[in-house]
Motif scaffolding. Structure first.
Motif, PDB file in Angstrom:
ATOM      1  N   ARG A  33      -6.771   1.392  -0.669  1.00  0.00           N
ATOM      2  CA  ARG A  33      -6.407   2.818  -0.582  1.00  0.00           C
ATOM      3  C   ARG A  33      -7.095   3.454   0.639  1.00  0.00           C
ATOM      4  NH1 ARG A  33      -3.935   6.285  -3.784  1.00  0.00           N
ATOM      5  NH2 ARG A  33      -4.006   4.927  -5.597  1.00  0.00           N
TER       6      ARG A  33
ATOM      7  N   ARG B  24       0.835  -1.205   0.000  1.00  0.00           N
ATOM      8  CA  ARG B  24       0.000   0.000   0.000  1.00  0.00           C
ATOM      9  C   ARG B  24       0.875   1.264   0.000  1.00  0.00           C
ATOM     10  NH1 ARG B  24      -2.323   3.474   3.742  1.00  0.00           N
ATOM     11  NH2 ARG B  24      -4.405   4.194   3.133  1.00  0.00           N
ATOM     12  N   LYS B  25       1.904   1.250   0.854  1.00  0.00           N
ATOM     13  CA  LYS B  25       2.798   2.409   0.989  1.00  0.00           C
ATOM     14  C   LYS B  25       3.482   2.705  -0.358  1.00  0.00           C
ATOM     15  CE  LYS B  25       6.481   3.957   4.129  1.00  0.00           C
ATOM     16  NZ  LYS B  25       7.762   3.900   3.439  1.00  0.00           N
ATOM     17  N   GLU B  26       3.928   1.628  -1.005  1.00  0.00           N
ATOM     18  CA  GLU B  26       4.629   1.817  -2.281  1.00  0.00           C
ATOM     19  C   GLU B  26       3.717   2.461  -3.326  1.00  0.00           C
ATOM     20  OE1 GLU B  26       7.161  -1.693  -3.187  1.00  0.00           O
ATOM     21  OE2 GLU B  26       7.101  -0.949  -5.247  1.00  0.00           O
TER      22      GLU B  26
ATOM     23  N   ARG C 111       3.268  -4.316  -7.864  1.00  0.00           N
ATOM     24  CA  ARG C 111       3.872  -3.206  -7.121  1.00  0.00           C
ATOM     25  C   ARG C 111       4.957  -2.532  -7.977  1.00  0.00           C
ATOM     26  NH1 ARG C 111       5.934  -5.826  -1.702  1.00  0.00           N
ATOM     27  NH2 ARG C 111       6.483  -3.709  -1.165  1.00  0.00           N
TER      28      ARG C 111
ATOM     29  N   ILE D 214       1.026   4.349  -2.742  1.00  0.00           N
ATOM     30  CA  ILE D 214       0.676   5.718  -2.359  1.00  0.00           C
ATOM     31  C   ILE D 214       1.852   6.646  -2.656  1.00  0.00           C
ATOM     32  CG2 ILE D 214       0.152   7.177  -0.346  1.00  0.00           C
ATOM     33  CD1 ILE D 214      -1.817   4.907   0.489  1.00  0.00           C
ATOM     34  N   GLU D 215       3.061   6.196  -2.357  1.00  0.00           N
ATOM     35  CA  GLU D 215       4.237   7.036  -2.629  1.00  0.00           C
ATOM     36  C   GLU D 215       4.442   7.260  -4.124  1.00  0.00           C
ATOM     37  OE1 GLU D 215       6.651   6.042   1.473  1.00  0.00           O
ATOM     38  OE2 GLU D 215       7.399   5.185  -0.410  1.00  0.00           O
ATOM     39  N   ALA D 216       4.068   6.243  -4.933  1.00  0.00           N
ATOM     40  CA  ALA D 216       4.256   6.360  -6.388  1.00  0.00           C
ATOM     41  C   ALA D 216       3.027   6.984  -7.057  1.00  0.00           C
ATOM     42  CB  ALA D 216       4.540   4.974  -6.969  1.00  0.00           C
ATOM     43  N   SER D 217       2.004   7.338  -6.262  1.00  0.00           N
ATOM     44  CA  SER D 217       0.722   7.820  -6.799  1.00  0.00           C
ATOM     45  C   SER D 217       0.181   6.864  -7.855  1.00  0.00           C
ATOM     46  CB  SER D 217       0.861   9.218  -7.415  1.00  0.00           C
ATOM     47  OG  SER D 217       1.450  10.084  -6.518  1.00  0.00           O
TER      48      SER D 217
ATOM     49  N   SER E 235       7.959  -1.492  -7.715  1.00  0.00           N
ATOM     50  CA  SER E 235       9.347  -1.967  -7.728  1.00  0.00           C
ATOM     51  C   SER E 235       9.527  -3.330  -8.393  1.00  0.00           C
ATOM     52  CB  SER E 235       9.873  -2.039  -6.288  1.00  0.00           C
ATOM     53  OG  SER E 235       9.038  -2.892  -5.514  1.00  0.00           O
TER      54      SER E 235
END
Ligand SMILES: CC(C)(COP(=O)(O)OP(=O)(O)OC[C@H]1O[C@@H](n2cnc3c(N)ncnc32)[C@H](O)[C@@H]1OP(=O)(O)O)[C@@H](O)C(=O)NCCC(=O)NCCS
Length: 176
Positions: free
Chosen positions: A38, A21-23, A105, A25-28, A107
Motif C-alpha cells: 500500500r 495494487r491498483k485493484e 485480488r 486501492i480502487e476497491a478500498s 476480480s
C-alpha cells in the motif's frame, strides 16, 4: 482445474504487482499479506523491500523475518493472490496477527483460490520449522474464516485489537 504456483516476487511480475495494487486501492480493499504494497507504489522498490524482510540479516529489527509469495495462475501468468508467512511470532503477532496473512485480488474472489493458496503455503511453513501456525481473521470476515477452517484451523479465542478496533478470531493449524 487451473494450475497455480507460489513464487517469490521478481521483476518479471512487476506489471502484475502494479495492477494488483491498483485493484485493491480502487476497491478500498484490505491488503493483507502484501507487506508494504500500500505504501510502496514502485513494484521494484516493493520487491526489494520484500526481499530485505525475508532474510534475518537484512530484516528491520522491529519486524520478524517473513516470506512473501505471489500466487500466479500458470495459464495467463496473472497474479491472483499474495500470502505472507512470518517465521516466528513477536508479542503483537502472538496476540493478534499470527503467522500468516493473505489476500486474493477482488476480480478473482469466490473461486476457491484463497483456500488453495493457504493449502499450498502450509508445506513451506513446515519447511521453515513451524509445527503449527496461528492465523487470525476479523470476526466479520466469513470468507477468511472459511479459508482457515477448510485448512484444518482450530478456533482458539476471540480478541479485541485496540488500534484497529476490530475483534479477531484466532485459529491454529497443526502441521505435524
Ligand atoms: C478473504 C479472501 C482472501 C478470500 O478469498 P477468496 O479467494 O474469495 O476465497 P475462496 O474463494 O477460497 O473462498 C473461501 C470460502 O469463503 C466463501 N466466500 C468467498 N467469498 C465470500 C463472501 N464474500 N462472503 C461469504 N463467503 C464467501 C467461499 O464460498 C468459500 O466457502 P466454502 O468453504 O464454503 O466453499 C479475500 O476475500 C480477500 O482477499 N479479502 C481481503 C483480505 C483479507 O480479508 N484477508 C484475510 C485476512 S488474514
Amino acid at each position: 482445474m487451473d494450475e497455480l504456483i507460489l513464487t517469490k516476487p521478481t521483476e518479471k511480475y512487476a506489471a502484475e504487482i502494479t495492477a494488483y495494487r491498483k485493484e485493491f486501492i480502487e476497491a478500498s480493499g484490505s491488503m493483507d499479506g502484501c507487506g508494504s504494497l500500500r505504501r510502496i507504489a514502485d513494484p521494484l522498490e516493493w520487491i526489494a523491500d520484500t526481499e530485505r524482510k525475508s532474510k534475518k540479516e537484512t530484516c528491520p529489527k522491529e519486524l520478524v523475518t517473513a516470506t512473501l509469495f505471489l500466487y500466479i495462475r500458470k495459464s495467463d501468468e496473472r497474479l491472483i493472490g499474495m500470502i505472507q508467512i512470518r517465521h516466528e511470532l513477536n508479542d503483537y503477532l502472538r496476540e493478534y496477527a499470527g503467522h500468516i496473512g493473505y489476500s486474493v485480488r477482488p476480480s478473482e474472489r469466490n473461486k476457491g483460490y484463497a483456500k488453495r493458496m493457504l493449502k499450498d503455503a502450509l508445506p513451506y511453513c513446515k519447511e521453515i520449522g513451524l509445527d503449527k501456525v496461528m492465523i487470525s481473521c476479523n470476526d466479520t470476515n466469513v470468507a477468511s474464516r472459511k479459508t482457515i477452517l477448510a485448512n484444518g484451523g482450530k478456533y482458539e479465542s476471540t480478541v479485541f485489537e485496540p488500534e484497529k478496533k476490530v475483534s479477531l478470531e484466532k485459529y491454529w493449524i497443526d502441521l505435524s
